[in-house]
Motif scaffolding. Structure first.
Motif, PDB file in Angstrom:
ATOM      1  N   THR A 173       0.824  -1.212   0.000  1.00 26.65           N
ATOM      2  CA  THR A 173       0.000   0.000   0.000  1.00 26.65           C
ATOM      3  C   THR A 173       0.858   1.262   0.000  1.00 26.65           C
ATOM      4  N   PHE A 174       1.915   1.250   0.785  1.00 27.57           N
ATOM      5  CA  PHE A 174       2.815   2.397   0.850  1.00 27.57           C
ATOM      6  C   PHE A 174       3.498   2.622  -0.501  1.00 27.57           C
ATOM      7  N   THR A 175       3.929   1.537  -1.135  1.00 29.99           N
ATOM      8  CA  THR A 175       4.583   1.658  -2.441  1.00 29.99           C
ATOM      9  C   THR A 175       3.632   2.200  -3.489  1.00 29.99           C
ATOM     10  N   VAL A 176       2.408   1.674  -3.506  1.00 31.41           N
ATOM     11  CA  VAL A 176       1.412   2.155  -4.474  1.00 31.41           C
ATOM     12  C   VAL A 176       1.114   3.630  -4.232  1.00 31.41           C
ATOM     13  N   CYS A 177       1.022   4.024  -2.962  1.00 34.00           N
ATOM     14  CA  CYS A 177       0.791   5.438  -2.652  1.00 34.00           C
ATOM     15  C   CYS A 177       1.919   6.311  -3.194  1.00 34.00           C
ATOM     16  N   LEU A 178       3.152   5.851  -3.012  1.00 35.71           N
ATOM     17  CA  LEU A 178       4.282   6.624  -3.523  1.00 35.71           C
ATOM     18  C   LEU A 178       4.219   6.734  -5.045  1.00 35.71           C
ATOM     19  N   MET A 179       3.840   5.657  -5.717  1.00 40.53           N
ATOM     20  CA  MET A 179       3.727   5.692  -7.179  1.00 40.53           C
ATOM     21  C   MET A 179       2.646   6.670  -7.618  1.00 40.53           C
ATOM     22  N   VAL A 180       1.506   6.624  -6.923  1.00 35.40           N
ATOM     23  CA  VAL A 180       0.419   7.543  -7.269  1.00 35.40           C
ATOM     24  C   VAL A 180       0.835   8.988  -7.012  1.00 35.40           C
ATOM     25  N   ILE A 181       1.513   9.219  -5.894  1.00 42.07           N
ATOM     26  CA  ILE A 181       1.984  10.582  -5.590  1.00 42.07           C
ATOM     27  C   ILE A 181       2.966  11.050  -6.658  1.00 42.07           C
ATOM     28  N   GLY A 182       3.900  10.158  -7.039  1.00 40.53           N
ATOM     29  CA  GLY A 182       4.844  10.517  -8.100  1.00 40.53           C
ATOM     30  C   GLY A 182       4.139  10.815  -9.414  1.00 40.53           C
ATOM     31  N   LEU A 183       3.117  10.014  -9.743  1.00 41.18           N
ATOM     32  CA  LEU A 183       2.352  10.254 -10.974  1.00 41.18           C
ATOM     33  C   LEU A 183       1.649  11.602 -10.935  1.00 41.18           C
ATOM     34  N   LEU A 184       1.057  11.922  -9.798  1.00 40.02           N
ATOM     35  CA  LEU A 184       0.366  13.204  -9.674  1.00 40.02           C
ATOM     36  C   LEU A 184       1.344  14.379  -9.775  1.00 40.02           C
ATOM     37  N   LEU A 185       2.507  14.243  -9.148  1.00 36.14           N
ATOM     38  CA  LEU A 185       3.487  15.327  -9.218  1.00 36.14           C
ATOM     39  C   LEU A 185       4.109  15.428 -10.599  1.00 36.14           C
ATOM     40  N   TRP A 186       4.217  14.327 -11.308  1.00 40.10           N
ATOM     41  CA  TRP A 186       4.815  14.325 -12.654  1.00 40.10           C
ATOM     42  C   TRP A 186       3.997  15.152 -13.638  1.00 40.10           C
ATOM     43  N   THR A 187       2.700  15.271 -13.402  1.00 39.15           N
ATOM     44  CA  THR A 187       1.858  16.052 -14.313  1.00 39.15           C
ATOM     45  C   THR A 187       2.153  17.545 -14.241  1.00 39.15           C
ATOM     46  N   ARG A 188       2.805  17.997 -13.145  1.00 38.54           N
ATOM     47  CA  ARG A 188       3.111  19.423 -12.958  1.00 38.54           C
ATOM     48  C   ARG A 188       1.852  20.289 -12.984  1.00 38.54           C
ATOM     49  N   ASP A 189       0.760  19.686 -12.572  1.00 35.57           N
ATOM     50  CA  ASP A 189      -0.503  20.418 -12.504  1.00 35.57           C
ATOM     51  C   ASP A 189      -0.742  20.816 -11.051  1.00 35.57           C
ATOM     52  N   PRO A 190      -1.057  22.086 -10.771  1.00 29.07           N
ATOM     53  CA  PRO A 190      -1.257  22.496  -9.374  1.00 29.07           C
ATOM     54  C   PRO A 190      -2.335  21.686  -8.663  1.00 29.07           C
ATOM     55  N   ALA A 191      -3.431  21.383  -9.351  1.00 26.93           N
ATOM     56  CA  ALA A 191      -4.494  20.599  -8.724  1.00 26.93           C
ATOM     57  C   ALA A 191      -4.002  19.191  -8.406  1.00 26.93           C
ATOM     58  N   CYS A 192      -3.228  18.591  -9.308  1.00 27.96           N
ATOM     59  CA  CYS A 192      -2.684  17.262  -9.047  1.00 27.96           C
ATOM     60  C   CYS A 192      -1.680  17.299  -7.895  1.00 27.96           C
ATOM     61  N   ALA A 193      -0.931  18.379  -7.772  1.00 25.06           N
ATOM     62  CA  ALA A 193      -0.012  18.511  -6.643  1.00 25.06           C
ATOM     63  C   ALA A 193      -0.776  18.546  -5.318  1.00 25.06           C
ATOM     64  N   LEU A 194      -1.932  19.214  -5.307  1.00 26.85           N
ATOM     65  CA  LEU A 194      -2.758  19.221  -4.096  1.00 26.85           C
ATOM     66  C   LEU A 194      -3.274  17.820  -3.783  1.00 26.85           C
ATOM     67  N   LEU A 195      -3.687  17.086  -4.829  1.00 30.15           N
ATOM     68  CA  LEU A 195      -4.150  15.716  -4.610  1.00 30.15           C
ATOM     69  C   LEU A 195      -3.009  14.849  -4.071  1.00 30.15           C
ATOM     70  N   ALA A 196      -1.802  15.060  -4.595  1.00 27.61           N
ATOM     71  CA  ALA A 196      -0.652  14.301  -4.105  1.00 27.61           C
ATOM     72  C   ALA A 196      -0.390  14.602  -2.630  1.00 27.61           C
TER      73      ALA A 196
END
Length: 810
Positions: A173-196
């Protein structure tokens, strides 16, 4: 002493829940007893969930129960207490009847060494029960606040397997969370950064509130669990609120913005207080209550906030509702001290929000890109590539229709061009010009009807595809409809503008069988309509190609005529009517094109003006005429006056004054010997600039005459504003002197007016002696025409002048 039933340990090989068969006693911190004393006290109650929960109240909780081993072998079981984060946990064992003490063990988050030594995080107490014997368990729980407790008896091997499974699950679960956070930050979208950030804080809260992975690998954090999960919880509220604001505009403005902002700021401040104080109970209570308030206010703010018009907003709203439910459930269960696995649900909701948001953004971007690729950004009409594709499709459909076999199916193509659109930009500015183009597009779409498509090709050029044409007359009617629509004025930003169109039309299959040739023929028809003047339309005819080819051939030949020195000047003398002296000449251009007869100005001047070549040609004429006049002046003809025609384009080019000055300087001609002839069309339009140009020319010392007076607007104001020296009467009035028309009265009036304005007059087109005599009697100053001489090359003019002067002397 509490009376509790014995729980059989040999019945279950895995884990056995003990708490349901236990009794509970709660004590204040200052009344805490020892284990033996607690068993003797009254007030023991069944260990239901409500009775054993002491959240938000500092104190001590006692739990007791009896376990029995009915087997023939000694049984060792691990007594495991949840949640593991209780600061002080003690287990005492007694004989069931005599309450003789058997063992006393301590564990909890305040005892990390014992937990690390046996490689587990939860308080684990090994208890061995002899065969056929019973043991009373007494558990003491003490902390600032004691949550709802669970107690299990585990077989050691089963507990180890369960612990490994739990750690693996948390790691995944922790690994998947890190992957999702990395994916959200990779978009460089402010809204996605908030979700991350939201997901990171949610996982941080779970890991420190109930998870075992972090303390298992980092035992030192156990002393800082309360501040960490409190700050994580407050940050989770804030990031959830900011995400809802960024994606759904919830709480962006007004009262809701102030209310949600204030609640989140207070929660963060209260959570921060746990970092600097040992007394964490009150800040934790404040953070929890503020979290519930935020969860309560958010749906009200969402209800009062209109749903954004962005694609996918409804799906985003549903996903956020699920997240809201997850957050509310987490806060509620945490307040009652019970752990809940909510990160997975939160992560799924965030992924739902993210995937829907990205899908909607990509779809919108794809639609926008496609629209921009195929449409004009100003008018929103299909652009040139899209117009070509629409025309190809229309031709393809028309060619397969059954009517095509009988000549009844066709496609019409109109090429349209706004007349004098540049004047609108120059006069009113580009903003008005753009607004006009948008209005033109709306009118075109309105008058074309369904099925027909208007496209903007470039600038003020448009194209119309008529996919279902039954006859050429239908195309003509459509052109007339468009012309009628454009006769109405345009009201643009307070300006009333009158615009006209030039239209060229071609029809498939009458005029072409493919799109490229059809467009070329429509352009040819447009060229013919523009040559006819503003507000005309023409339908293509094969003869137009012949005229167009002649035009193109002439234009191309003009480009090299100057370099090849194919131009030459002929000079027509101007005669003083009073003394019959040669007072000047007018320079007239001729084109000696190789392999063709000598071209008169009417054969190529119009082409030169339309192509812009008239400016360099006019400059050459000016220099050559001054050179010849200077030659005559040096050879004894001191009274020579060289008249040179100036085209409107040459006058408006902005370089005329410099060209005149250069011609005079290069040739050495005295300025008073040069006269420029201007038509009324030269002076129309930008009168202020024209006045400045005329003033600069006069400052050079040359003279100016207005040519063809009476054929244009005959604006008498021009004679007052511009400092002319001479007025030339057009030949059409001179020819009418002998035809019994109103020409004599007009000529007489012009002569009288010129005399009062101190303007000398020259009559053009004198064909006979009687006309010359009549003009002399009327007071005209000078004359030129075939009666005296045709335009002649310079050597021939010298011989003619010598003969004319000898005859005049005789």
């Amino acid at each position: 002493m509490p009376n509790t039933p014995a729980v059989e340990l040999a019945a279950e090989p895995g884990s056995i829940a003990l708490v349901d068969a236990m009794q509970v006693l709660k004590q204040a911190p200052d009344h805490a007893s020892s284990g033996r004393e607690a068993l003797d006290q009254s007030g023991w109650l069944p260990a239901t969930e409500d009775n054993r929960n002491a959240s938000w109240v500092p104190g001590t909780v006692w739990l007791t129960g009896v376990v029995h081993n009915s087997s023939a072998q000694p049984l060792t079981r691990w007594i495991v207490v949840k949640p593991w984060r209780i600061r002080d946990v003690q287990l005492q064992t007694f004989q069931p009847e005599s309450l003789g003490a058997l063992d006393h063990q301590q564990a909890g988050s305040a005892w990390p060494v014992s937990g690390a030594a046996i490689r587990h995080v939860e308080p684990v107490f090994p208890v061995t029960v002899p065969p056929g014997a019973s043991v009373r368990l007494l558990v003491r729980l003490q902390d600032v606040t004691v949550p709802t407790v669970e107690i299990h008896a585990w077989r050691p091997e089963a507990y180890t397997q369960a612990l490994v499974s739990l750690l693996v699950h948390e790691t995944v679960t922790f690994t998947v969370c890190l992957m999702v956070i990395g994916l959200l930050l990779w978009t460089r979208d402010p809204a996605c950064a908030l979700l991350a950030g939201w997901l990171a804080t949610a996982k941080g809260f779970e890991a420190t509130f109930q998870g075992q992975l972090l303390p298992y690998f980092w035992p030192a954090i156990t002393g800082h669990l309360v501040p960490v999960f409190t700050v994580s919880g407050a940050a989770c509220y804030a990031l959830f609120t900011l995400s809802a604001r960024a994606l759904l505009d919830i709480g962006r403005t007004g009262l809701w913005a102030w209310l949600l902002g204030s609640l989140n700021v207070l929660a963060l401040l209260a959570a921060g207080a746990t970092l600097f104080s040992e007394q964490t109970l009150l800040p934790r209570m404040v953070v929890s209550m503020l979290g519930l308030a935020i969860v309560a206010v958010l749906p009200l703010a969402a209800w009062r906030t209109p749903l954004p018009a962005r694609p996918g907003s409804r799906a985003l709203q549903i996903a956020f509702f699920l997240c809201w439910c997850s957050l509310g459930l987490t806060i509620w269960t945490a307040r009652h001290g019970r752990p809940v696995q909510f990160t997975g649900l939160t992560m799924l909701c965030i992924l739902g929000v993210y995937s829907r948001m990205r899908a909607a953004a990509q779809a919108s971007e794809r639609r926008t890109t496609e629209h921009l690729a195929w449409h004009d950004p100003l008018t929103q009409l299909p652009n040139r590539p899209r117009g070509h594709r629409l025309l190809d499709e229309a031709l393809r459909q028309a060619s397969v229709r059954p009517e095509a076999l009988h000549g009844g199916a066709g496609v019409g193509l109109l090429c349209l061009d706004l007349d004098r659109f540049k004047h609108v930009n120059d006069t009113h500015g580009h903003a008005v010009g753009d607004a006009l183009l948008r209005t033109v597009a709306e009118r075109l779409q309105h008058c074309l009807g369904s099925g027909n498509t208007a496209c903007r090709l470039a600038g003020d050029e448009f194209m119309v595809v008529l996919p279902d044409v039954r006859s050429p007359e239908q195309v003509i009617r459509q052109c007339e409809t468009v012309m009628a629509e454009f006769r109405r004025p345009f009201d643009i930003e307070g300006h009333q503008l009158f615009m006209s169109l030039s239209i060229g039309a071609a029809v498939f299959p009458d005029h072409a069988l493919d799109a490229e040739i059809l467009m070329r023929n429509a352009d040819t028809a447009l060229f013919e309509s523009k040559r006819a003047g503003p507000g005309h339309f023409r339908v293509f005819h094969p003869d137009m190609n012949t005229r167009l080819m002649a035009y193109v051939s002439t234009r191309n030949a003009l480009h090299v005529a100057l370099e090849r020195k194919e131009f030459e000047l002929h000079y027509q003398p101007q005669i003083g009517l009073k003394d019959t002296d040669v007072v000047g000449v007018e320079a007239l251009i001729r084109w000696r094109r190789p392999g063709q007869p000598l071209h008169q100005p009417g054969d190529f001047i119009a082409v030169a003006e339309e192509s812009g070549l008239i400016v360099p040609i006019g400059t050459w004429v000016l220099h050559e005429a001054c050179r010849q006049a200077a030659h005559w002046h040096r050879t004894g003809w001191h009274t020579v006056r060289m008249a040179v025609n100036v085209s409107p384009l040459q006058f408006q080019s902005g370089r005329l004054v410099k060209d005149v000055a250069a011609a005079l300087e290069d040739s050495g001609l005295p300025p008073h010997c040069l006269e420029l002839e201007l038509t009324e069309s030269v002076l129309m339009g930008k009168e202020d600039e024209a006045i400045c140009t005329v003033r600069d020319l006069k400052n050079l010392g040359i003279s100016l005459s207005i040519d063809d007076f009476g054929t244009g607007y005959s604006n008498l104001a021009y004679l007052q504003r511009f400092r002319f020296d001479r007025l030339k009467i057009d030949r059409s009035f001179i020819l009418g002197l002998e035809q019994g028309t109103d020409a004599p009265a007009i000529v007489h009036a012009v002569l009288q007016m010129a005399r009062h304005l101190n303007l000398r007059t020259t009559a053009e087109g004198i064909e006979n002696a009687s006309t010359a005599a009549r003009l002399t009697a009327m007071g005209c100053d000078e004359a030129q025409g075939y009666h005296y001489a045709r335009p002649l090359p310079a050597p021939a003019l010298d011989r003619w002048r010598e003969a004319f002067l000898q005859q005049a002397t005789v």
